[in-house]
Motif scaffolding. Structure first.
Motif, PDB file in Angstrom:
ATOM      1  N   GLU A 131       0.816  -1.341  -0.047  1.00  0.00           N
ATOM      2  CA  GLU A 131       0.043   0.059  -0.111  1.00  0.00           C
ATOM      3  C   GLU A 131       0.953   1.227   0.125  1.00  0.00           C
ATOM      4  O   GLU A 131       0.511   2.195  -0.909  1.00  0.00           O
ATOM      5  N   ILE A 132       1.813   1.212   0.827  1.00  0.00           N
ATOM      6  CA  ILE A 132       2.646   2.575   1.041  1.00  0.00           C
ATOM      7  C   ILE A 132       3.722   2.621  -0.118  1.00  0.00           C
ATOM      8  O   ILE A 132       3.765   3.688  -0.591  1.00  0.00           O
ATOM      9  N   ILE A 133       4.193   1.756  -0.610  1.00  0.00           N
ATOM     10  CA  ILE A 133       5.021   1.712  -1.799  1.00  0.00           C
ATOM     11  C   ILE A 133       4.387   2.126  -3.085  1.00  0.00           C
ATOM     12  O   ILE A 133       4.778   3.076  -3.876  1.00  0.00           O
ATOM     13  N   ASN A 134       3.219   1.929  -3.009  1.00  0.00           N
ATOM     14  CA  ASN A 134       2.240   2.243  -4.200  1.00  0.00           C
ATOM     15  C   ASN A 134       2.006   3.630  -4.152  1.00  0.00           C
ATOM     16  O   ASN A 134       1.905   4.310  -5.062  1.00  0.00           O
ATOM     17  N   ARG A 135       1.746   4.294  -2.963  1.00  0.00           N
ATOM     18  CA  ARG A 135       1.442   5.772  -2.638  1.00  0.00           C
ATOM     19  C   ARG A 135       2.671   6.385  -3.280  1.00  0.00           C
ATOM     20  O   ARG A 135       2.908   7.408  -3.903  1.00  0.00           O
ATOM     21  N   VAL A 136       3.846   6.178  -2.784  1.00  0.00           N
ATOM     22  CA  VAL A 136       5.148   6.833  -3.045  1.00  0.00           C
ATOM     23  C   VAL A 136       5.557   6.505  -4.672  1.00  0.00           C
ATOM     24  O   VAL A 136       5.827   7.864  -5.174  1.00  0.00           O
ATOM     25  N   LEU A 137       5.640   5.438  -5.150  1.00  0.00           N
ATOM     26  CA  LEU A 137       5.924   5.381  -6.571  1.00  0.00           C
ATOM     27  C   LEU A 137       4.968   5.703  -7.599  1.00  0.00           C
ATOM     28  O   LEU A 137       5.067   6.335  -8.536  1.00  0.00           O
ATOM     29  N   PHE A 138       3.545   5.385  -7.241  1.00  0.00           N
ATOM     30  CA  PHE A 138       2.579   5.521  -8.195  1.00  0.00           C
ATOM     31  C   PHE A 138       1.521   6.512  -7.927  1.00  0.00           C
ATOM     32  O   PHE A 138       0.570   7.097  -8.541  1.00  0.00           O
ATOM     33  N   GLY A 139       1.496   7.268  -6.534  1.00  0.00           N
ATOM     34  CA  GLY A 139       0.524   8.179  -6.124  1.00  0.00           C
ATOM     35  C   GLY A 139      -0.781   7.568  -6.025  1.00  0.00           C
ATOM     36  O   GLY A 139      -1.645   8.466  -6.373  1.00  0.00           O
ATOM     37  N   ILE A 151       6.305   9.287  -7.877  1.00  0.00           N
ATOM     38  CA  ILE A 151       7.443   9.726  -8.500  1.00  0.00           C
ATOM     39  C   ILE A 151       7.931   8.999  -9.789  1.00  0.00           C
ATOM     40  O   ILE A 151       8.651   9.421 -10.251  1.00  0.00           O
ATOM     41  N   PHE A 152       7.212   7.835  -9.869  1.00  0.00           N
ATOM     42  CA  PHE A 152       7.243   7.102 -11.223  1.00  0.00           C
ATOM     43  C   PHE A 152       6.301   7.297 -12.198  1.00  0.00           C
ATOM     44  O   PHE A 152       6.314   6.665 -13.077  1.00  0.00           O
ATOM     45  N   THR A 153       5.668   8.322 -11.955  1.00  0.00           N
ATOM     46  CA  THR A 153       4.500   8.768 -13.001  1.00  0.00           C
ATOM     47  C   THR A 153       5.022  10.064 -13.840  1.00  0.00           C
ATOM     48  O   THR A 153       4.376  10.397 -14.611  1.00  0.00           O
ATOM     49  N   ASN A 171      10.243   1.975 -13.494  1.00  0.00           N
ATOM     50  CA  ASN A 171      10.224   3.427 -13.837  1.00  0.00           C
ATOM     51  C   ASN A 171      10.002   3.659 -15.310  1.00  0.00           C
ATOM     52  O   ASN A 171      10.952   3.579 -15.998  1.00  0.00           O
ATOM     53  N   PRO A 172       8.888   3.890 -16.087  1.00  0.00           N
ATOM     54  CA  PRO A 172       8.861   3.970 -17.428  1.00  0.00           C
ATOM     55  C   PRO A 172       9.398   5.210 -17.828  1.00  0.00           C
ATOM     56  O   PRO A 172       9.796   5.544 -19.063  1.00  0.00           O
ATOM     57  N   PHE A 173       9.963   6.133 -17.020  1.00  0.00           N
ATOM     58  CA  PHE A 173      10.612   7.453 -17.552  1.00  0.00           C
ATOM     59  C   PHE A 173      12.072   7.407 -17.086  1.00  0.00           C
ATOM     60  O   PHE A 173      12.797   8.509 -17.121  1.00  0.00           O
ATOM     61  N   ALA A 174      12.648   6.246 -16.810  1.00  0.00           N
ATOM     62  CA  ALA A 174      13.874   5.976 -16.563  1.00  0.00           C
ATOM     63  C   ALA A 174      14.957   6.358 -17.683  1.00  0.00           C
ATOM     64  O   ALA A 174      14.542   5.828 -18.841  1.00  0.00           O
ATOM     65  N   GLU A 175      16.006   7.023 -17.346  1.00  0.00           N
ATOM     66  CA  GLU A 175      16.908   7.378 -18.442  1.00  0.00           C
ATOM     67  C   GLU A 175      17.359   5.814 -18.968  1.00  0.00           C
ATOM     68  O   GLU A 175      17.763   5.720 -20.098  1.00  0.00           O
ATOM     69  N   ILE A 176      17.780   5.152 -18.090  1.00  0.00           N
ATOM     70  CA  ILE A 176      18.379   3.686 -18.521  1.00  0.00           C
ATOM     71  C   ILE A 176      17.433   2.707 -17.792  1.00  0.00           C
ATOM     72  O   ILE A 176      17.520   2.189 -16.361  1.00  0.00           O
ATOM     73  N   PRO A 177      16.448   2.301 -18.580  1.00  0.00           N
ATOM     74  CA  PRO A 177      15.479   1.333 -17.890  1.00  0.00           C
ATOM     75  C   PRO A 177      15.988  -0.125 -17.591  1.00  0.00           C
ATOM     76  O   PRO A 177      17.104  -0.327 -18.309  1.00  0.00           O
ATOM     77  N   TRP A 201       4.274  -1.467 -12.676  1.00  0.00           N
ATOM     78  CA  TRP A 201       4.740  -0.493 -13.612  1.00  0.00           C
ATOM     79  C   TRP A 201       3.681   0.707 -13.899  1.00  0.00           C
ATOM     80  O   TRP A 201       2.397   0.280 -13.745  1.00  0.00           O
ATOM     81  N   PHE A 202       3.938   1.758 -14.398  1.00  0.00           N
ATOM     82  CA  PHE A 202       2.951   2.910 -14.662  1.00  0.00           C
ATOM     83  C   PHE A 202       3.003   3.000 -16.211  1.00  0.00           C
ATOM     84  O   PHE A 202       4.112   2.998 -17.041  1.00  0.00           O
ATOM     85  N   ASP A 203       1.711   3.089 -16.631  1.00  0.00           N
ATOM     86  CA  ASP A 203       1.387   3.093 -18.319  1.00  0.00           C
ATOM     87  C   ASP A 203       1.146   4.654 -18.448  1.00  0.00           C
ATOM     88  O   ASP A 203       0.084   5.074 -18.173  1.00  0.00           O
ATOM     89  N   PRO A 204       2.074   5.401 -19.060  1.00  0.00           N
ATOM     90  CA  PRO A 204       1.832   7.003 -19.380  1.00  0.00           C
ATOM     91  C   PRO A 204       0.588   7.077 -20.268  1.00  0.00           C
ATOM     92  O   PRO A 204      -0.028   8.027 -20.102  1.00  0.00           O
ATOM     93  N   GLU A 205       0.429   6.219 -21.155  1.00  0.00           N
ATOM     94  CA  GLU A 205      -0.571   6.404 -22.097  1.00  0.00           C
ATOM     95  C   GLU A 205      -2.153   6.464 -21.258  1.00  0.00           C
ATOM     96  O   GLU A 205      -3.039   7.369 -21.392  1.00  0.00           O
ATOM     97  N   SER A 206      -2.473   5.522 -20.604  1.00  0.00           N
ATOM     98  CA  SER A 206      -3.548   5.387 -19.819  1.00  0.00           C
ATOM     99  C   SER A 206      -3.638   6.013 -18.355  1.00  0.00           C
ATOM    100  O   SER A 206      -4.649   6.654 -17.889  1.00  0.00           O
ATOM    101  N   GLY A 207      -2.490   6.564 -17.867  1.00  0.00           N
ATOM    102  CA  GLY A 207      -2.304   7.235 -16.725  1.00  0.00           C
ATOM    103  C   GLY A 207      -2.662   6.266 -15.693  1.00  0.00           C
ATOM    104  O   GLY A 207      -3.179   6.768 -14.482  1.00  0.00           O
ATOM    105  N   GLN A 208      -2.480   5.007 -15.821  1.00  0.00           N
ATOM    106  CA  GLN A 208      -2.807   4.233 -14.585  1.00  0.00           C
ATOM    107  C   GLN A 208      -1.700   3.198 -14.386  1.00  0.00           C
ATOM    108  O   GLN A 208      -0.782   2.707 -15.381  1.00  0.00           O
ATOM    109  N   PRO A 209      -1.384   2.863 -13.142  1.00  0.00           N
ATOM    110  CA  PRO A 209      -0.429   1.650 -12.615  1.00  0.00           C
ATOM    111  C   PRO A 209      -0.932   0.442 -13.503  1.00  0.00           C
ATOM    112  O   PRO A 209      -2.115   0.048 -13.185  1.00  0.00           O
ATOM    113  N   MET A 210       0.048  -0.517 -13.687  1.00  0.00           N
ATOM    114  CA  MET A 210      -0.349  -1.756 -13.935  1.00  0.00           C
ATOM    115  C   MET A 210       0.478  -2.786 -13.039  1.00  0.00           C
ATOM    116  O   MET A 210       1.696  -2.421 -12.609  1.00  0.00           O
TER     117      MET A 210
END
Length: 389
Positions: free
Chosen positions: A180-188, A220-222, A325-331, A346-355
């Motif tokens: 629950e908490i790591i989802n808040r931090v990484l995916f909001g 922070i991963f969005t 992190n889908p926005f990582a410089e080196i994935p 992971w986070f899908d930037p197109e749908s704006g939803q975590p997967m």
């Protein structure tokens, strides 16, 4: 070196370490932990420091020991000649990446009064702790902590994925926070409520405030704010309890596993009578509660099991999460952590939803208790009350 041989005065020993060495029945557990540390204790000039940290602070060193064994189980080779970051890893294919381990631990005030926080305050504390530890390691990577040799400048780090492995140890309840908490931090996102289970869309949270009032960004991963971090490894089950289970000593084990099966429309329609809560006592020391619901073409839910350790099995990788992190410089290549027990997020930037790719039967949480029938009966009664059985 032996992790459990100590010349330190008793007052310097961590409470958990002291309990392990004083427990006459914990010999098999000590052997398991010692075997997990193979390689780590061979680092030139690092042995005494690591053993001292294990005996005096415990949790941070234990997390590294857990990770060390996890990498070995996946067939990875660790270059122990590299002191920083914590693990310079090479896969059988030759693919290389680096991992820095960190935990959120108790403050001295929490150690004195571990139950001082109410639920909402504890949730905020856990969020601030995880977010802060990830930021600290990102800053060290960039050299923003006064480090004269930032990780990003090291030859074996340049051009390779940089992964942070984080685990929460900062309260008695932190190991029950699941993801629950790591989802808040990484995916909001907040934990799923009834609406989220029906729609598949979880409520969002963009920030929280420190006691000073200063905002802390979540999700922070969005976006690209943490583009230097390729991925995060996370677990609330890479704990002493895993070593206890692996050792086979007599204990009562309480575990929760996620369940998920894909269904056709007709199968979902026929599943109505099997939804909801069911329970059964398989023998005097094996009790199970199952929760099932229909959502988004799935029959999903959880299995809670309370049983004696001789009836329970758990792999070393059970309960491990990888967050990309889908926005990582080196994935980080998603094919690297291919064990069946691991959950991928992971986070899908197109749908704006975590997967999330949860394997059926993924371990959510686990605790171990002394092998007393009274404890078994208390845990059963506790969960029966929780589920209204």
């Amino acid at each position: 070196m032996n992790l459990f041989e100590t010349k330190l005065p008793d007052k310097r020993l961590h409470t958990s370490f002291r309990q392990i060495i004083q427990d006459p029945g914990a010999g098999p557990v000590r052997e398991i932990i010692q075997s997990w540390a193979e390689g780590l204790l061979d680092r030139r000039g690092e042995q005494k420091k690591f053993v001292n940290e294990f005996q005096t602070t415990f949790n941070s060193a234990f997390w590294e020991i857990y990770l060390n064994r996890a990498f070995a189980e996946m067939g990875f080779k660790v270059d122990y000649t590299k002191a920083s970051p914590d693990f310079s890893v090479e896969c059988p294919s030759g693919y290389q990446f680096n991992v820095e381990a960190v935990i959120s631990d108790r403050s001295q005030e929490q150690t004195r009064n571990p139950n001082q926080d109410q639920e909402a305050e504890l949730k905020l504390l856990n969020t601030l702790k995880l977010a802060g530890k990830i930021k600290d390691k990102r800053d060290i990577f960039l050299g923003q902590k006064g480090n004269k040799s930032p990780y990003s400048t090291l030859d074996h780090v340049k051009g390779r994925p940089f992964v942070i492995a984080v685990a929460p140890f900062n309260s008695d309840h932190s190991l029950m926070q699941n993801n629950e908490i790591i989802n808040r931090v990484l995916f909001g996102i907040e934990a799923p409520d009834q609406e989220a289970l029906l729609t598949g869309i979880q409520k969002k949270v963009s920030s929280v405030s420190k006691p000073s009032g200063a905002p802390v960004e979540l999700g922070i991963f969005t976006n690209d704010s943490y583009k230097e971090i390729s991925a995060v490894i996370f677990s609330t089950t890479g704990t002493y309890g895993k070593a206890v289970v692996a050792s086979g000593i007599d204990r009562v084990v309480r575990s929760t596993r996620y369940r998920q099966t894909q269904k056709t429309a007709s199968e979902l329609a026929d599943a109505g009578s099997n939804l909801g809560v069911s329970h059964r006592l398989e023998n005097p020391q094996d009790y199970r509660i199952s929760l099932r619901f229909a959502s988004q073409g799935l029959i999903a839910g959880s299995d809670v099991r309370i049983c004696s350790s001789d009836r329970y099995q758990e792999s070393h990788l059970d309960g491990l999460h990888i967050y990309y992190n889908p926005f990582a410089e080196i994935p980080l290549d998603r094919a690297v952590f291919d064990a069946a027990e691991i959950t991928h997020n992971w986070f899908d930037p197109e749908s704006g939803q975590p997967m999330h790719q949860h394997p059926d039967g993924a371990l959510v949480s686990r605790q171990v208790f002394e092998p007393a029938q009274g404890i078994f009966e208390y845990l059963v009664a506790q969960f029966r009350a929780l589920y209204g059985i």
